[in-house]
Design a protein around this motif. Sequence first.
Motif, PDB file in Angstrom:
ATOM      1  N   PHE A 171      -1.014   8.558   4.749  1.00  0.00           N
ATOM      2  CA  PHE A 171      -1.958   8.107   3.723  1.00  0.00           C
ATOM      3  C   PHE A 171      -1.804   6.602   3.439  1.00  0.00           C
ATOM      4  O   PHE A 171      -2.743   5.937   3.021  1.00  0.00           O
ATOM      5  CB  PHE A 171      -1.745   8.934   2.453  1.00  0.00           C
ATOM      6  N   ILE A 172      -0.598   6.090   3.700  1.00  0.00           N
ATOM      7  CA  ILE A 172      -0.343   4.648   3.565  1.00  0.00           C
ATOM      8  C   ILE A 172      -1.378   3.849   4.358  1.00  0.00           C
ATOM      9  O   ILE A 172      -1.960   2.881   3.857  1.00  0.00           O
ATOM     10  CB  ILE A 172       1.094   4.328   4.061  1.00  0.00           C
ATOM     11  N   HIS A 173      -1.624   4.265   5.595  1.00  0.00           N
ATOM     12  CA  HIS A 173      -2.551   3.500   6.443  1.00  0.00           C
ATOM     13  C   HIS A 173      -3.998   3.675   5.987  1.00  0.00           C
ATOM     14  O   HIS A 173      -4.801   2.759   6.097  1.00  0.00           O
ATOM     15  CB  HIS A 173      -2.385   3.909   7.906  1.00  0.00           C
ATOM     16  N   VAL A 174      -4.317   4.877   5.494  1.00  0.00           N
ATOM     17  CA  VAL A 174      -5.669   5.093   4.977  1.00  0.00           C
ATOM     18  C   VAL A 174      -5.912   4.148   3.802  1.00  0.00           C
ATOM     19  O   VAL A 174      -6.967   3.511   3.694  1.00  0.00           O
ATOM     20  CB  VAL A 174      -5.872   6.572   4.547  1.00  0.00           C
ATOM     21  N   LYS A 175      -4.911   4.020   2.948  1.00  0.00           N
ATOM     22  CA  LYS A 175      -5.073   3.155   1.773  1.00  0.00           C
ATOM     23  C   LYS A 175      -5.030   1.668   2.142  1.00  0.00           C
ATOM     24  O   LYS A 175      -5.662   0.838   1.487  1.00  0.00           O
ATOM     25  CB  LYS A 175      -4.013   3.497   0.721  1.00  0.00           C
ATOM     26  N   ALA A 176      -4.301   1.336   3.198  1.00  0.00           N
ATOM     27  CA  ALA A 176      -4.305  -0.057   3.664  1.00  0.00           C
ATOM     28  C   ALA A 176      -5.698  -0.423   4.168  1.00  0.00           C
ATOM     29  O   ALA A 176      -6.254  -1.479   3.828  1.00  0.00           O
ATOM     30  CB  ALA A 176      -3.264  -0.239   4.771  1.00  0.00           C
ATOM     31  N   VAL A 177      -6.287   0.488   4.956  1.00  0.00           N
ATOM     32  CA  VAL A 177      -7.651   0.265   5.460  1.00  0.00           C
ATOM     33  C   VAL A 177      -8.626   0.180   4.292  1.00  0.00           C
ATOM     34  O   VAL A 177      -9.485  -0.711   4.238  1.00  0.00           O
ATOM     35  CB  VAL A 177      -8.037   1.400   6.447  1.00  0.00           C
ATOM     36  N   GLU A 178      -8.488   1.072   3.332  1.00  0.00           N
ATOM     37  CA  GLU A 178      -9.374   1.057   2.162  1.00  0.00           C
ATOM     38  C   GLU A 178      -9.284  -0.291   1.428  1.00  0.00           C
ATOM     39  O   GLU A 178     -10.301  -0.866   1.041  1.00  0.00           O
ATOM     40  CB  GLU A 178      -9.009   2.203   1.198  1.00  0.00           C
ATOM     41  N   SER A 179      -8.058  -0.783   1.268  1.00  0.00           N
ATOM     42  CA  SER A 179      -7.872  -2.034   0.507  1.00  0.00           C
ATOM     43  C   SER A 179      -8.563  -3.203   1.192  1.00  0.00           C
ATOM     44  O   SER A 179      -9.152  -4.066   0.527  1.00  0.00           O
ATOM     45  CB  SER A 179      -6.380  -2.343   0.350  1.00  0.00           C
ATOM     46  N   ILE A 180      -8.493  -3.230   2.525  1.00  0.00           N
ATOM     47  CA  ILE A 180      -9.131  -4.345   3.244  1.00  0.00           C
ATOM     48  C   ILE A 180     -10.657  -4.197   3.196  1.00  0.00           C
ATOM     49  O   ILE A 180     -11.384  -5.144   2.885  1.00  0.00           O
ATOM     50  CB  ILE A 180      -8.652  -4.423   4.706  1.00  0.00           C
ATOM     51  N   MET A 215       3.069  -5.937  20.443  1.00  0.00           N
ATOM     52  CA  MET A 215       2.766  -5.076  19.291  1.00  0.00           C
ATOM     53  C   MET A 215       4.020  -4.823  18.454  1.00  0.00           C
ATOM     54  O   MET A 215       3.966  -4.746  17.235  1.00  0.00           O
ATOM     55  CB  MET A 215       2.165  -3.750  19.764  1.00  0.00           C
ATOM     56  N   MET A 216       5.158  -4.673  19.136  1.00  0.00           N
ATOM     57  CA  MET A 216       6.419  -4.469  18.421  1.00  0.00           C
ATOM     58  C   MET A 216       6.739  -5.704  17.575  1.00  0.00           C
ATOM     59  O   MET A 216       7.181  -5.600  16.438  1.00  0.00           O
ATOM     60  CB  MET A 216       7.568  -4.234  19.409  1.00  0.00           C
ATOM     61  N   GLN A 217       6.509  -6.874  18.181  1.00  0.00           N
ATOM     62  CA  GLN A 217       6.788  -8.103  17.440  1.00  0.00           C
ATOM     63  C   GLN A 217       5.864  -8.243  16.235  1.00  0.00           C
ATOM     64  O   GLN A 217       6.286  -8.695  15.170  1.00  0.00           O
ATOM     65  CB  GLN A 217       6.664  -9.327  18.376  1.00  0.00           C
ATOM     66  N   SER A 218       4.615  -7.810  16.391  1.00  0.00           N
ATOM     67  CA  SER A 218       3.695  -7.834  15.240  1.00  0.00           C
ATOM     68  C   SER A 218       4.201  -6.916  14.139  1.00  0.00           C
ATOM     69  O   SER A 218       4.118  -7.236  12.950  1.00  0.00           O
ATOM     70  CB  SER A 218       2.296  -7.382  15.662  1.00  0.00           C
ATOM     71  N   ALA A 219       4.731  -5.756  14.537  1.00  0.00           N
ATOM     72  CA  ALA A 219       5.253  -4.814  13.543  1.00  0.00           C
ATOM     73  C   ALA A 219       6.475  -5.402  12.836  1.00  0.00           C
ATOM     74  O   ALA A 219       6.628  -5.273  11.621  1.00  0.00           O
ATOM     75  CB  ALA A 219       5.606  -3.483  14.209  1.00  0.00           C
ATOM     76  N   VAL A 220       7.323  -6.073  13.600  1.00  0.00           N
ATOM     77  CA  VAL A 220       8.510  -6.702  12.992  1.00  0.00           C
ATOM     78  C   VAL A 220       8.069  -7.718  11.932  1.00  0.00           C
ATOM     79  O   VAL A 220       8.576  -7.732  10.807  1.00  0.00           O
ATOM     80  CB  VAL A 220       9.388  -7.373  14.075  1.00  0.00           C
ATOM     81  N   ARG A 221       7.070  -8.537  12.283  1.00  0.00           N
ATOM     82  CA  ARG A 221       6.592  -9.549  11.317  1.00  0.00           C
ATOM     83  C   ARG A 221       5.917  -8.897  10.120  1.00  0.00           C
ATOM     84  O   ARG A 221       6.041  -9.364   8.991  1.00  0.00           O
ATOM     85  CB  ARG A 221       5.641 -10.523  12.012  1.00  0.00           C
ATOM     86  N   ALA A 222       5.224  -7.781  10.361  1.00  0.00           N
ATOM     87  CA  ALA A 222       4.553  -7.085   9.261  1.00  0.00           C
ATOM     88  C   ALA A 222       5.584  -6.555   8.252  1.00  0.00           C
ATOM     89  O   ALA A 222       5.385  -6.659   7.042  1.00  0.00           O
ATOM     90  CB  ALA A 222       3.691  -5.940   9.800  1.00  0.00           C
ATOM     91  N   TYR A 223       6.680  -6.012   8.754  1.00  0.00           N
ATOM     92  CA  TYR A 223       7.738  -5.554   7.841  1.00  0.00           C
ATOM     93  C   TYR A 223       8.347  -6.738   7.090  1.00  0.00           C
ATOM     94  O   TYR A 223       8.596  -6.682   5.888  1.00  0.00           O
ATOM     95  CB  TYR A 223       8.854  -4.826   8.611  1.00  0.00           C
ATOM     96  N   SER A 245       1.342  -2.234   6.178  1.00  0.00           N
ATOM     97  CA  SER A 245       0.248  -1.839   7.063  1.00  0.00           C
ATOM     98  C   SER A 245      -0.867  -2.894   7.056  1.00  0.00           C
ATOM     99  O   SER A 245      -1.436  -3.224   8.107  1.00  0.00           O
ATOM    100  CB  SER A 245      -0.287  -0.463   6.638  1.00  0.00           C
ATOM    101  N   ILE A 246      -1.152  -3.427   5.876  1.00  0.00           N
ATOM    102  CA  ILE A 246      -2.175  -4.485   5.799  1.00  0.00           C
ATOM    103  C   ILE A 246      -1.729  -5.690   6.632  1.00  0.00           C
ATOM    104  O   ILE A 246      -2.490  -6.227   7.451  1.00  0.00           O
ATOM    105  CB  ILE A 246      -2.423  -4.910   4.318  1.00  0.00           C
ATOM    106  N   HIS A 247      -0.475  -6.096   6.450  1.00  0.00           N
ATOM    107  CA  HIS A 247       0.056  -7.221   7.236  1.00  0.00           C
ATOM    108  C   HIS A 247      -0.037  -6.934   8.729  1.00  0.00           C
ATOM    109  O   HIS A 247      -0.364  -7.815   9.517  1.00  0.00           O
ATOM    110  CB  HIS A 247       1.519  -7.491   6.858  1.00  0.00           C
ATOM    111  N   PHE A 248       0.261  -5.691   9.119  1.00  0.00           N
ATOM    112  CA  PHE A 248       0.245  -5.347  10.544  1.00  0.00           C
ATOM    113  C   PHE A 248      -1.144  -5.565  11.140  1.00  0.00           C
ATOM    114  O   PHE A 248      -1.296  -6.144  12.218  1.00  0.00           O
ATOM    115  CB  PHE A 248       0.701  -3.900  10.750  1.00  0.00           C
ATOM    116  N   MET A 249      -2.168  -5.109  10.416  1.00  0.00           N
ATOM    117  CA  MET A 249      -3.526  -5.252  10.974  1.00  0.00           C
ATOM    118  C   MET A 249      -3.903  -6.724  11.138  1.00  0.00           C
ATOM    119  O   MET A 249      -4.515  -7.108  12.134  1.00  0.00           O
ATOM    120  CB  MET A 249      -4.527  -4.487  10.098  1.00  0.00           C
TER     121      MET A 249
END
Length: 454
Positions: A125-134, A375-383, A445-449
């Motif tokens: 649901f975290i990702h659903v809400k991240a998408v909703e927020s954007i 993609m892994m590096q993007s995830a690292v930066r998103a965290y 999740s928002i940062h990741f996108m």
Amino acid sequence: MDKPLQYANNKYNDYKDQLIDLLKIPSISTDPNYNTEVRRAGEWVVADMQRIGLTAELIETNRHPLVYAEWLGAGDNKPTVLFYGHYDVQPAELADGWDHEPFEPKEKDGFLYARGAADDKGQFFIHVKAVESILASDGELPVNVKFIIEGEEESGGESIEAYVKNHSDRLSANVVVVSDTSMINTEQPVIVTALRGGVSMELHVSGPKSDLHSGAYGGAVHNPAQALAEIIAQLHDTNGQISVPGFYDDVKALTPEERAAIAQAGYDFEELQAETGVPQAYGESDFTILERIGARPTLEITGIAGGYYGAGFKTVIPQKAIAKISCRLVANQDPDKIFDLLEKHIMDITPPTVTTELVKLKGGRWAQMDIVNPMMQSAVRAYRDGWGHEPIFMREGGSIPIVAHMQENLDAPVVMMGFGLNTDNLHAPNEHFSLDHFKRGIQTSIHFMYQIAK
Ligand code: BES
Ligand code: ZN
């Protein structure tokens, strides 16, 4: 990107209330009595996704429906993320030891308590809400998104397996994000780099043609419950190694680099004891605790039954006894081959006084993730930006068999962005999910996108 981050923070209470609504639906996939509830949860997810602006539908299968949703407005020159999750849950009843009804969510000390809170409703649901927020703050997403949320992860996952195989075009993506795993602790996020596979089976040990009076026949008839205990006691040696010939033949050895990386997590007996309450650790002395959990295969007796266990006593030799056995497997073990080895070994050690049968229930493949990709590096930066800490890479002891299927059928790297904790009581009474994790997960999740859109 600031606007959606801010929007998510402002909407946090609404998002939490929506999650509570979803947690009220007892979507227990293993029990056919709950089939309509499982469907209701799928419909709830579809409706929420449609409300926020995705194209979403329920896909019928031979068992529980799949939820599929997409927003492809970013265009062909932007990457596509496929988010995977599961809306079904493990069984739960008050009588199992819950402090309250498992499908009447309670908020306490910053945690949401309910079956499925962490595994996996709160996480996907975290990702659903991240998408909703954007979408709500910008009217568009920086990337294309797809969701595939299944309703039978906790009970086999056959339907999604077939769907992934037959609809790889529809599910095609540049990265698959799976949020169904755990972190070390709140300040130490984890990107999982391997999942264990497994094979589940039942061992049936039969003796006499019916239950017998233990006075009339005891001493001359081998008790099947005893024979079962004798057999399963021989499946491990005193060092916790599995004594089935060939069991370890295909196990890929850990490299010194992998061992160093695992050691970095700083998880040892102290943490294990605090989390589980066991007086001592168990298992292969040549491996650290985290190596035993993430990188070594296991054989567990997950249930045992036979004879009389009602009130008082009954002097009986039971006709049969059963043990449920579950192996966790690592690269490059094959579930079918392991089953065959076990079957042969059990036949070999079965005493002539009883008969045994080993029944295969379900096998699933292990998975290893490629850590050197952008993609892994993007995830690292998103965290780093969304959570506040960089994640470490770690192997997970649990299993999510569909991950290997997605790797095989969808030509995309899988990034395992878990937001739970192993202390969330997954599959146990009083399952809970940290609301702080929920909030920080949405930010991540928002940062990741935005990261992968760059
Ligand atoms: N979310 C779990 C996987 C998991 C377990 C992650 C422990 C992190 C820690 C998943 O829903 C699950 O329970 N999978 C089953 C799969 C099995 C039924 C094939 C498992 O691991 O037992
Ligand atoms: Zn799960």
